[in-house]
Design a protein around this motif. Structure first.
Motif, PDB file in Angstrom:
ATOM      1  N   ASN A 130       0.771  -1.313  -0.041  1.00  0.00           N
ATOM      2  CA  ASN A 130      -0.003  -0.249   0.049  1.00  0.00           C
ATOM      3  C   ASN A 130       0.798   1.402   0.013  1.00  0.00           C
ATOM      4  N   MET A 131       1.771   1.389   0.977  1.00  0.00           N
ATOM      5  CA  MET A 131       2.854   2.433   0.894  1.00  0.00           C
ATOM      6  C   MET A 131       3.590   2.602  -0.458  1.00  0.00           C
ATOM      7  N   LEU A 132       3.867   1.415  -0.918  1.00  0.00           N
ATOM      8  CA  LEU A 132       4.724   1.750  -2.134  1.00  0.00           C
ATOM      9  C   LEU A 132       3.758   2.297  -3.434  1.00  0.00           C
ATOM     10  N   GLY A 133       2.520   1.725  -3.265  1.00  0.00           N
ATOM     11  CA  GLY A 133       1.723   2.148  -4.264  1.00  0.00           C
ATOM     12  C   GLY A 133       1.361   3.718  -4.067  1.00  0.00           C
ATOM     13  N   LEU A 134       1.262   4.160  -2.830  1.00  0.00           N
ATOM     14  CA  LEU A 134       0.927   5.631  -2.527  1.00  0.00           C
ATOM     15  C   LEU A 134       2.162   6.204  -3.030  1.00  0.00           C
ATOM     16  N   ALA A 135       3.430   5.743  -2.529  1.00  0.00           N
ATOM     17  CA  ALA A 135       4.558   6.612  -3.215  1.00  0.00           C
ATOM     18  C   ALA A 135       4.619   6.966  -4.627  1.00  0.00           C
ATOM     19  N   LYS A 136       4.168   5.538  -5.383  1.00  0.00           N
ATOM     20  CA  LYS A 136       4.048   5.775  -6.856  1.00  0.00           C
ATOM     21  C   LYS A 136       3.083   6.814  -7.623  1.00  0.00           C
ATOM     22  N   ARG A 137       1.821   6.510  -6.745  1.00  0.00           N
ATOM     23  CA  ARG A 137       0.646   7.638  -7.211  1.00  0.00           C
ATOM     24  C   ARG A 137       1.151   8.977  -7.050  1.00  0.00           C
ATOM     25  N   VAL A 138       1.659   9.385  -6.014  1.00  0.00           N
ATOM     26  CA  VAL A 138       1.937  10.653  -5.736  1.00  0.00           C
ATOM     27  C   VAL A 138       3.420  11.196  -6.062  1.00  0.00           C
ATOM     28  N   GLY A 139       4.101  10.446  -6.602  1.00  0.00           N
ATOM     29  CA  GLY A 139       5.549  10.680  -6.807  1.00  0.00           C
ATOM     30  C   GLY A 139       6.503  10.884  -5.613  1.00  0.00           C
ATOM     31  N   ALA A 140       6.013  10.234  -4.623  1.00  0.00           N
ATOM     32  CA  ALA A 140       6.877  10.484  -3.362  1.00  0.00           C
ATOM     33  C   ALA A 140       8.074   9.559  -3.074  1.00  0.00           C
ATOM     34  N   ARG A 141       9.208   9.933  -2.578  1.00  0.00           N
ATOM     35  CA  ARG A 141      10.374   9.139  -2.216  1.00  0.00           C
ATOM     36  C   ARG A 141      10.073   8.144  -0.786  1.00  0.00           C
ATOM     37  N   ILE A 142      10.466   6.944  -0.943  1.00  0.00           N
ATOM     38  CA  ILE A 142       9.835   6.250   0.112  1.00  0.00           C
ATOM     39  C   ILE A 142      11.143   5.423   0.696  1.00  0.00           C
ATOM     40  N   LEU A 143      11.237   5.431   2.154  1.00  0.00           N
ATOM     41  CA  LEU A 143      12.099   4.755   2.785  1.00  0.00           C
ATOM     42  C   LEU A 143      11.393   3.662   3.747  1.00  0.00           C
ATOM     43  N   LEU A 144      11.812   2.257   3.522  1.00  0.00           N
ATOM     44  CA  LEU A 144      11.261   1.424   4.268  1.00  0.00           C
ATOM     45  C   LEU A 144      12.401   0.721   5.183  1.00  0.00           C
ATOM     46  N   THR A 145      12.011   0.796   6.478  1.00  0.00           N
ATOM     47  CA  THR A 145      13.000   0.265   7.507  1.00  0.00           C
ATOM     48  C   THR A 145      12.782  -1.173   7.491  1.00  0.00           C
ATOM     49  N   SER A 146      13.790  -2.140   7.711  1.00  0.00           N
ATOM     50  CA  SER A 146      13.810  -3.220   7.592  1.00  0.00           C
ATOM     51  C   SER A 146      14.548  -3.667   9.026  1.00  0.00           C
ATOM     52  N   THR A 147      14.947  -5.020   9.088  1.00  0.00           N
ATOM     53  CA  THR A 147      15.347  -5.375  10.383  1.00  0.00           C
ATOM     54  C   THR A 147      16.495  -6.327  10.167  1.00  0.00           C
ATOM     55  N   SER A 148      17.323  -6.617  11.042  1.00  0.00           N
ATOM     56  CA  SER A 148      18.290  -7.521  11.211  1.00  0.00           C
ATOM     57  C   SER A 148      18.041  -9.088  11.337  1.00  0.00           C
ATOM     58  N   GLU A 149      16.518  -8.867  11.479  1.00  0.00           N
ATOM     59  CA  GLU A 149      15.931 -10.533  11.565  1.00  0.00           C
ATOM     60  C   GLU A 149      15.851 -11.138  10.086  1.00  0.00           C
ATOM     61  N   VAL A 150      16.299 -10.194   9.010  1.00  0.00           N
ATOM     62  CA  VAL A 150      15.976 -11.122   7.728  1.00  0.00           C
ATOM     63  C   VAL A 150      17.167 -11.797   7.590  1.00  0.00           C
ATOM     64  N   TYR A 151      18.183 -11.872   8.480  1.00  0.00           N
ATOM     65  CA  TYR A 151      19.304 -12.765   8.325  1.00  0.00           C
ATOM     66  C   TYR A 151      19.169 -13.940   9.278  1.00  0.00           C
ATOM     67  N   GLY A 152      17.884 -14.045   9.980  1.00  0.00           N
ATOM     68  CA  GLY A 152      17.674 -15.004  10.729  1.00  0.00           C
ATOM     69  C   GLY A 152      18.630 -15.304  11.888  1.00  0.00           C
ATOM     70  N   ASP A 153      19.298 -16.297  11.710  1.00  0.00           N
ATOM     71  CA  ASP A 153      20.177 -17.019  12.877  1.00  0.00           C
ATOM     72  C   ASP A 153      21.667 -16.983  12.019  1.00  0.00           C
ATOM     73  N   PRO A 154      22.140 -15.764  11.736  1.00  0.00           N
ATOM     74  CA  PRO A 154      23.106 -15.909  10.991  1.00  0.00           C
ATOM     75  C   PRO A 154      24.467 -16.615  11.156  1.00  0.00           C
ATOM     76  N   LEU A 155      25.178 -17.097  10.387  1.00  0.00           N
ATOM     77  CA  LEU A 155      26.394 -17.881  10.519  1.00  0.00           C
ATOM     78  C   LEU A 155      27.484 -17.135  10.138  1.00  0.00           C
ATOM     79  N   MET A 156      27.505 -15.872   9.709  1.00  0.00           N
ATOM     80  CA  MET A 156      28.294 -15.112   9.293  1.00  0.00           C
ATOM     81  C   MET A 156      28.274 -13.614  10.146  1.00  0.00           C
ATOM     82  N   HIS A 157      29.370 -13.359  10.663  1.00  0.00           N
ATOM     83  CA  HIS A 157      29.210 -11.916  11.445  1.00  0.00           C
ATOM     84  C   HIS A 157      30.535 -11.134  10.983  1.00  0.00           C
ATOM     85  N   PRO A 158      30.391  -9.852  11.016  1.00  0.00           N
ATOM     86  CA  PRO A 158      28.901  -9.282  10.880  1.00  0.00           C
ATOM     87  C   PRO A 158      28.611  -9.458   9.116  1.00  0.00           C
TER      88      PRO A 158
END
Ligand SMILES: O=c1ccn([C@@H]2O[C@H](COP(=O)(O)OP(=O)(O)O[C@H]3OC[C@@H](O)[C@H](O)[C@H]3O)[C@@H](O)[C@H]2O)c(=O)[nH]1
Length: 185
Positions: A130-158
């Motif tokens: 929805n937010m990406l669609g809104l950004a596209k409709r109105v021509g806004a720049r968007i920042l999506l905050t993610s999380t280190s959880e995307v790495y799950g239980d990482p085997l590589m650090h950092p």
């Protein structure tokens, strides 16, 4: 100018996003920046709002469903002419004219995102679309905050940007980390 796709031509072109309203380029228009912060009543969001409000050229709109956040975090701005607070769930469509979007609406703590995993998936996927669609409709720049959880239980650090992570797709955290990972695409 985008080319129209034809049956004979296999090259696929996409329509460019619209430019911000021409009113913004008009001489009489005071070029304020209207900024949307989803999840702005939360920890990171409310501090971001404090920072954005320091600039007198910014108008800030917060949308939040108060699942983990609180109006208390924003009480110093409630009633301010450059500030607006809207109770809204990002899984529903939102139509606002903005120049920038900071998309932070999602429960971040395991207690909360595991409370209703299906709702967490909806917030992550439908809310972000929805937010990406809104950004596209109105021509806004968007920042999506993610999380280190995307790495799950990482085997590589950092972890660097090329690391694929070590996520358990059927684990109790998957409603948060799998969906966040999907949205990094
Ligand atoms: O469906 C929802 C869930 C949550 N929210 C709101 O989103 C906000 C999240 O704030 P929290 O204090 O829980 O979380 P944080 O500020 O620490 O992290 C936030 O920003 C960074 C991102 O990586 C996290 O996923 C995000 O939740 C809250 O105000 C909450 O009410 C919604 O507006 N809609």
């Amino acid at each position: 100018m985008a080319k129209e796709a034809s049956n004979t031509n296999s090259s696929v072109t996409t329509k460019p996003p619209p430019s911000p309203s021409p009113l913004r380029n008009a001489k009489f228009f005071q070029a304020n920046m209207r900024i949307l912060v989803t999840g702005g009543a939360g920890f990171i969001g409310s501090h971001l709002v404090d920072r954005l409000m320091e600039n007198e050229k910014n108008e800030v709109i917060v949308v939040d469903n108060y699942f983990t956040g609180s109006k208390d975090n924003l009480k110093k701005w409630i009633g301010h002419p450059r500030f607006e607070l809207i109770r809204h769930d990002v899984t529903e469509t939102l139509l606002v004219e903005v120049d920038q979007i900071y998309h932070l609406a999602c429960p971040a703590s395991p207690i909360f995102y595991k409370y209703n995993p299906v709702k967490t998936i909806k917030t992550n996927v439908i809310g972000t679309l929805n937010m990406l669609g809104l950004a596209k409709r109105v021509g806004a720049r968007i920042l999506l905050t993610s999380t280190s959880e995307v790495y799950g239980d990482p085997l590589m650090h950092p972890q660097d940007e090329t690391y694929w992570g070590n996520v358990n797709p059927i684990g109790v955290r998957s409603c948060y980390d799998e969906e966040s990972e999907l949205l990094r695409l």
